[in-house]
Design an enzyme around this catalytic site. Sequence first.
Site, PDB file in Angstrom:
ATOM      1  N   VAL A   1      -6.206   0.979  -7.426  1.00  0.00           N
ATOM      2  CA  VAL A   1      -5.644   2.089  -8.201  1.00  0.00           C
ATOM      3  C   VAL A   1      -5.973   1.959  -9.685  1.00  0.00           C
ATOM      4  CG1 VAL A   1      -3.490   3.211  -8.929  1.00  0.00           C
ATOM      5  CG2 VAL A   1      -3.769   2.449  -6.552  1.00  0.00           C
TER       6      VAL A   1
ATOM      7  N   CYS B   1      -0.633   1.771   2.320  1.00  0.00           N
ATOM      8  CA  CYS B   1       0.124   3.016   2.139  1.00  0.00           C
ATOM      9  C   CYS B   1       0.924   3.380   3.388  1.00  0.00           C
ATOM     10  CB  CYS B   1      -0.824   4.147   1.757  1.00  0.00           C
ATOM     11  SG  CYS B   1      -1.552   3.964   0.128  1.00  0.00           S
TER      12      CYS B   1
END
Length: 426
Positions: free
Chosen positions: A17, A263
């Site tokens: 990220v 996730c």
Amino acid sequence: MLKLENIRVAVVGLGYVGLPLAVEISRKFAVIGFDLDPERVGEIGSGNDHTGEVDGDELDAAIGRGLTFTSAAAGLDDCDLYIIAVPTPVDRHKRPDLSPVIGASRTVAAWMRPGAVVVYESTVYPGATEEVCVPVLEAESGLEFNRDFFVGYSPERINPGDRTHRLTGIIKVTSGSTPEAAELVNKFYAAIIPAGTFMASSIRVAEAAKVIENVQRDVNIALMNELAIIFSRMGIDTMDVLAAAGSKWNFLPFRPGLVGGHCIGIDPYYLIQKAQDVGVHPELVLASRRINDRMAEHVVGRVVRLMLKAKIAIAGSRILVLGLAFKENCPDLRNTRVVDIVREFEEYGARVEVYDPRVDPGQAGALGVNQTAAPAIGVCDAIILAVAHDEFVAMGIETIRGFGRKGAVVFDVKHVFPADQVDGRL
């Protein structure tokens, strides 16, 4: 309130990220990337990203624009806007582990000055930013929340290995601790995300929006997985059923499969924890997690039955698993459920080898997985295509069958090949 002109930004956490985010920020603002791992800092500082999310040319260009990296916290001392993009895992009991985000908050708080804005991108449960992180920022900095500093929340939407849906092409949800902070955070992301932004009504709403994105996918995939289990018992090919059902305009195109990664396989536990804290038992979410976490067991059971039908002894057999990453076309091993397939076969007394051209052998070894440099020809009793890397698709079914002995079982977890070309599909 901080002005965007001439601000200096710090991105804390340079993984899947943080690094792509720092690269994009460098196009418009002065930015420094901070990570606790000196090896990671050295790697990307030399223009190489082992995650594959940022290619060498992009990274070199960003460095040329002034993007710098450090593992020394003192590098955060003259920044105005801090973005925290560290992992939020679960522990071995599936409980949320906020220690990375708390640690990052302490690090930032030690250096931030009055007027600073701290934005969190890490996935958390609704309320965590203001209930957990803000008290840490206040205690460590001596500054007062919403007077001396402000916070925001803008959930990451990175999809590892996806070369189509990139950071700049995905609408960014934003939020802030005051209306002015929310406006500032929104303007900042709007400046670097061409796809645009969506300003949530509160930080808690933005946190909830992020966590349910993955809960929704987890629940839908769990339904497909349960249907795959039912149809396998009935002797019906699941993909044939989904193709037929998909002819209706409003049928949702989810597929069965292994659910790993940082996730879908992790985020639901953050909502589960918070739901239980407020007295709600999230039955559907919990059931979906149980179904998805058991799919490796189902895959191994299917393969074992096929082997027994082919009169192949399980104990002492040689099993080749193609793919170790949690999804296709990336090297990401976080929470990969392929490891569960390996463990299940090892419990049967089988010898298991894994081949994944995208995964570093050292990282595979850290998971206790025996990764081969290249599959041997004609020696395996069963071959499991666990991850649909482009390399495996390009091999074709004949090459893949060539890894096995005559009569070896080929099982396709990812539905890469037609049903009549393999011995079984999920």
